[in-house]
Design an enzyme around this catalytic site. Structure first.
Site, PDB file in Angstrom:
ATOM      1  N   ASP A 262      43.848  47.348  46.747  1.00  0.00           N
ATOM      2  CA  ASP A 262      43.231  46.744  45.560  1.00  0.00           C
ATOM      3  C   ASP A 262      44.260  45.930  44.802  1.00  0.00           C
ATOM      4  O   ASP A 262      45.375  46.407  44.531  1.00  0.00           O
ATOM      5  CB  ASP A 262      42.664  47.843  44.660  1.00  0.00           C
ATOM      6  CG  ASP A 262      41.764  47.280  43.576  1.00  0.00           C
ATOM      7  OD1 ASP A 262      40.589  47.029  43.872  1.00  0.00           O
ATOM      8  OD2 ASP A 262      42.246  47.095  42.441  1.00  0.00           O
TER       9      ASP A 262
ATOM     10  N   ASN B 294      41.773  36.706  36.322  1.00  0.00           N
ATOM     11  CA  ASN B 294      40.592  35.860  36.164  1.00  0.00           C
ATOM     12  C   ASN B 294      40.401  35.425  34.712  1.00  0.00           C
ATOM     13  O   ASN B 294      40.088  34.261  34.421  1.00  0.00           O
ATOM     14  CB  ASN B 294      39.342  36.599  36.644  1.00  0.00           C
ATOM     15  CG  ASN B 294      39.143  36.496  38.149  1.00  0.00           C
ATOM     16  OD1 ASN B 294      39.588  35.531  38.765  1.00  0.00           O
ATOM     17  ND2 ASN B 294      38.485  37.482  38.729  1.00  0.00           N
TER      18      ASN B 294
ATOM     19  N   ASP C 263      40.376  33.349  42.982  1.00  0.00           N
ATOM     20  CA  ASP C 263      39.999  33.072  44.372  1.00  0.00           C
ATOM     21  C   ASP C 263      41.227  32.691  45.207  1.00  0.00           C
ATOM     22  O   ASP C 263      41.357  33.096  46.368  1.00  0.00           O
ATOM     23  CB  ASP C 263      38.967  31.950  44.429  1.00  0.00           C
ATOM     24  CG  ASP C 263      37.593  32.380  43.947  1.00  0.00           C
ATOM     25  OD1 ASP C 263      37.392  33.603  43.756  1.00  0.00           O
ATOM     26  OD2 ASP C 263      36.728  31.502  43.771  1.00  0.00           O
TER      27      ASP C 263
ATOM     28  N   GLU D 104      37.938  42.364  44.591  1.00  0.00           N
ATOM     29  CA  GLU D 104      39.368  42.186  44.829  1.00  0.00           C
ATOM     30  C   GLU D 104      39.934  43.296  45.726  1.00  0.00           C
ATOM     31  O   GLU D 104      41.146  43.489  45.798  1.00  0.00           O
ATOM     32  CB  GLU D 104      40.129  42.183  43.493  1.00  0.00           C
ATOM     33  CG  GLU D 104      40.198  43.511  42.765  1.00  0.00           C
ATOM     34  CD  GLU D 104      39.000  43.767  41.868  1.00  0.00           C
ATOM     35  OE1 GLU D 104      39.123  44.613  40.963  1.00  0.00           O
ATOM     36  OE2 GLU D 104      37.945  43.140  42.065  1.00  0.00           O
TER      37      GLU D 104
END
Length: 359
Positions: A210, A218, A227, A254
């Site tokens: 993770d 973000n 991304d 993610e």
């Protein structure tokens, strides 16, 4: 006197082709069952099977009749002779043939007659065998081999179609952002790996990976930056795996996953170490990461031999002892264990690897 034959000279290529088929440890399939059924009926045989031979075992994709185990150690089989030579083999009486004298499997076999043909690719690589067996001996020179060869060629046509369908399925099972396997492909691969674990009792490891503080990335820099971080992490996951059957997947959001068939606890820890080392070298920026770089937390779960308590993999401040070979009931159990270890890694400050322990 029986001598275990040497692998064919193209063994590495043979295994590469076999593993690329994605057929090992898959469920029953009528296309192949039809061929073994016809083989047994045509020859009035007591059993017929199609067996794929990897580096260690022969796994039966299809069996018609009784007395055939679902898998066998490669060096305990008769079909290893067919794979090594790439040629048909007909033995009129298994018990008296001097070539098999001392073969370790003969005392357990209820059969006397054997005939097998290799399943060959266009490049003359033997990946499997189609065989018929009878309880009673039969003169080898009276056996009509050509129908079995024709049925073997049909089986190869089915395998070629299987491979083409696998290629199409891989396109449908690819995550469009990262190029890794998507969640559907992950579920299917873990199911195959689970069946392989049950068959071979060799270790099976799962890593859940993770990205730390991904929401902050973000929020601060926008979803395009998030991304891009995911895209740059994807090849790291692929490169970290070392086994021919290892699978890297985007598990969701993610979170990534690495399925490691045949990898024990020490190997799983080494793989986690490679992930974190490669990620550190990639230096993916993060506004609130450690040293302003993206880091990951990794949860590890393994079914297999216990980890040596003296091992010091240097993968983080919390490395627990490995679970032993147990009877965990499903692939979902393995996921839950890796997820629990990942949660613990997050609790303890992130940027570390944690191995699942029952505690």
């Amino acid at each position: 006197m029986f001598v275990v034959p040497r692998p064919p000279s193209n063994e590495a290529e043979r295994l590469k082709i076999l593993f690329s088929c994605g057929i090992l440890d898959t469920e029953k399939d009528e296309r192949f069952d039809r061929i073994t059924r016809l083989s047994a009926q045509f020859y009035d045989a007591d059993a017929a099977f199609i067996g794929f031979v990897d580096d260690r075992t022969q796994w039966m994709k299809s069996v018609h009749g009784g007395g055939i185990a679902p898998w066998a150690d490669r060096d305990q089989t008769i079909c290893q002779i067919v794979i090594a030579s790439g040629k048909p083999l007909v033995i009129g009486d298994l018990q008296s043939d001097p070539r098999l004298q001392g073969h370790p499997a003969l005392p357990r076999l209820p059969f006397r007659f054997y005939a097998g043909v290799p399943l060959m690719t266009e490049d003359r690589v033997a990946v499997a065998s189609l065989c018929v067996l009878k309880h009673a001996p039969q003169p080898a020179d009276e056996f009509e081999l050509s129908p079995l060869q024709d049925l073997g060629a049909i089986a190869m046509d089915e395998l070629d179609l299987w491979r083409r369908n696998q290629d199409l399925r891989r396109l449908a099972d690819t995550d469009s952002l990262t190029g890794l396997a998507n969640r559907r492909a992950f579920d299917a691969a873990l199911d195959r790996a689970w069946r392989r674990f049950q068959r071979t009792r060799r270790p099976l490891s799962l890593l859940l990976v993770d990205l730390d503080r991904f929401k902050l990335l973000n929020d601060c820099w926008g979803h395009q930056a998030g991304d891009e971080a995911l895209r740059r992490c994807a090849p790291i996951l692929s490169e970290a795996g070392s086994g021919s059957d290892d699978l890297a997947a985007r598990y969701g959001g993610e979170e990534f996953a690495l399925i490691l068939p045949d990898a024990d606890g020490a190997q799983a820890l080494e793989t986690a170490g490679r992930v974190r080392s490669l990620l550190a070298s990639a230096r993916i920026p993060h506004p609130h990461g450690i040293d302003d770089l993206v880091t990951v937390s990794i949860g590890i779960a393994t079914l297999g031999p216990e980890l040596d308590p003296g091992l010091d993999p240097g993968l983080g401040p919390e490395i627990g002892p490995e679970i032993g070979l147990d009877s965990a009931g499903s692939p979902e159990t393995l996921i839950a264990r890796a997820d629990a270890a990942l949660y613990r890694a997050k609790q303890q400050g992130r940027d570390r690897s944690v191995v699942y322990t029952a505690a």
